[in-house]
Write a protein that holds these residues in place. Structure first.
Motif: not given
Length: 411
Positions: A41, A43, A311-312, A314
């Motif tokens: 992930s 971010e 915002e991120s 994955e």
């Protein structure tokens, strides 16, 4: 005799069979590497600030004048960076008044023409004189008016503004000259404040940086307009000034061995597509090149678009014990910077990997002030090429710490 030969042959055959059976049993006992699935992930945790750069300016006074004002006939200058669409706002008191101040109209001094080229030379036509609406212009008594342009006074006859521009650095220098001497509006200029607004999603974060025409004033502008005191506004703007950035989708690679296949510190870009990622946020070329390397097992892209603050993205990784992980993501408000892990990161790692992450300069484009460089992709510019080794980004610019911009987690 013949019987003995047969017996020896039979015995030899049994020994061979036994050896084969033993070998097979040993292989079957060897455990296969355990397949692992983990989530990578990334971010963007940067805190948006309205202004990318700001500062103050003062004069030097003169004979019999101890205050740091800009007297008639004298000049001051200061430098700042900006890209297309950004503008410079500044404010300074018309000293011989109750509550007047000089400033451009919102969002500030236009720096680039419609053709995208920097404006240079005399830009005095953009300066205006404003009535703060907080004092009666004759008596000085308090009033509750609104900020309005002072009529019948041509501010460009009192203040001369000249812009110079250095294209490689995208840095402007503004010279402010007090031309009011000998006019009926002769006045000193007070210490002032200037700022350049940040850009996010193609828009200025603050299109009315210091005041709003036709509305009531604020305490900070009042301090300048009535007393020439720039400290309150300077403090307020400084607290809301800082470099921000978007980050690109991250290229994540699973590989074997000790050498990071994406880059090596102190060596030049290998020409496999890292340049595309570092300059434009495009990881597709790098991904295709990595997939052809013998020691690379899998390549992933985390995200499908640039990530702004909050915002991120994955992606799921397939690994086995003994694998390593490397990743890279563009520092979007740069010419060729990227976040990445330098040391090998074992595939068994779980947790916050941000401390394993550093900010690197790809060495393929001349750097400019982050978020205020006209040749950066942010402003649709084409970076000026350079041919340097990949290095960690130093302290030339006040870039936030890695953990104040990006968070990398593997779980």
């Amino acid at each position: 005799m013949k019987k003995n030969l047969v017996s020896v042959a039979a015995l030899s055959a049994l020994l061979v069979v036994g050896t084969v059976l033993t070998s097979c049993d040993k292989d079957e006992d060897t455990p296969m590497p355990t397949r692992m699935t983990s989530a990578f992930s990334i971010e963007n945790v940067v805190s948006p600030k309205d202004f990318v750069e700001s500062g103050t300016f003062v004069g030097v006074g003169g004979p019999g004048v101890d205050a740091p004002v800009v007297l008639p006939g004298s000049s001051i200058k200061f430098s700042f960076s900006a890209g297309k669409g950004q503008s410079l706002m500044f404010a300074t008191m018309y000293g011989a008044s109750k509550d007047w101040f000089f400033a451009p109209v919102n969002p500030g001094l236009q720096l680039f023409g419609d053709n995208g080229k920097a404006m240079t030379g005399d830009v005095s036509s953009q300066i205006k004189l404003w009535d703060n609406g907080s004092k009666d212009n004759v008596t000085g008594d308090p009033e509750d008016g609104k900020i309005m342009m002072v009529p019948e006074v041509d501010a460009s006859k009192l203040m001369k503004l000249e812009l110079a521009f250095d294209e490689p650095s995208s840095e402007f220098t503004l010279t402010v000259t007090n031309m009011s001497g000998g006019t009926e509006n002769e006045t000193p200029f007070s210490p002032g404040v200037w700022a350049v607004s940040n850009v996010l999603d193609g828009k200025l974060l603050n299109e009315a940086p210091f005041f709003v025409e036709g509305e009531k004033t604020n305490d900070e502008i009042t301090a300048i307009a009535q007393m020439g005191d720039n400290i309150p506004l300077s403090k307020k703007i400084a607290e809301n000034t800082g470099i921000i950035t978007g980050i690109s989708p991250a290229v994540v690679v699973v590989y074997t061995g000790d050498v990071n296949p994406i880059f090596e510190l102190n060596k030049k870009d290998a020409g496999m597509g890292l340049k595309n990622l570092a300059q434009m946020g495009d990881g597709s070329v790098l991904k295709a090149a990595l997939e052809k390397m013998d020691n690379v097992k899998n390549v992933y892209i985390a995200g499908s678009a640039a990530m702004g603050p909050g915002e991120s993205a994955e992606v799921q990784l397939e690994t086995v014990e003994g694998d390593n992980i490397a990743y890279a993501s563009m520092f979007g408000y740069s010419n060729d910077w990227f976040y990445a892990n330098e040391a090998a990161l074992p595939a068994t790692f779980k947790g916050d990997a941000t401390s394993k992450t550093s900010l690197f300069d790809d060495g393929t484009a001349v750097s400019q002030y982050p978020g205020a460089g006209n040749k950066q992709g942010l402003f649709a510019g084409g970076s000026e090429a350079e041919d340097m080794a990949i290095m960690k980004v130093g302290d030339k610019y006040p870039v936030p710490a890695v953990n104040d911009v990006v968070k990398i987690t593997i779980r």
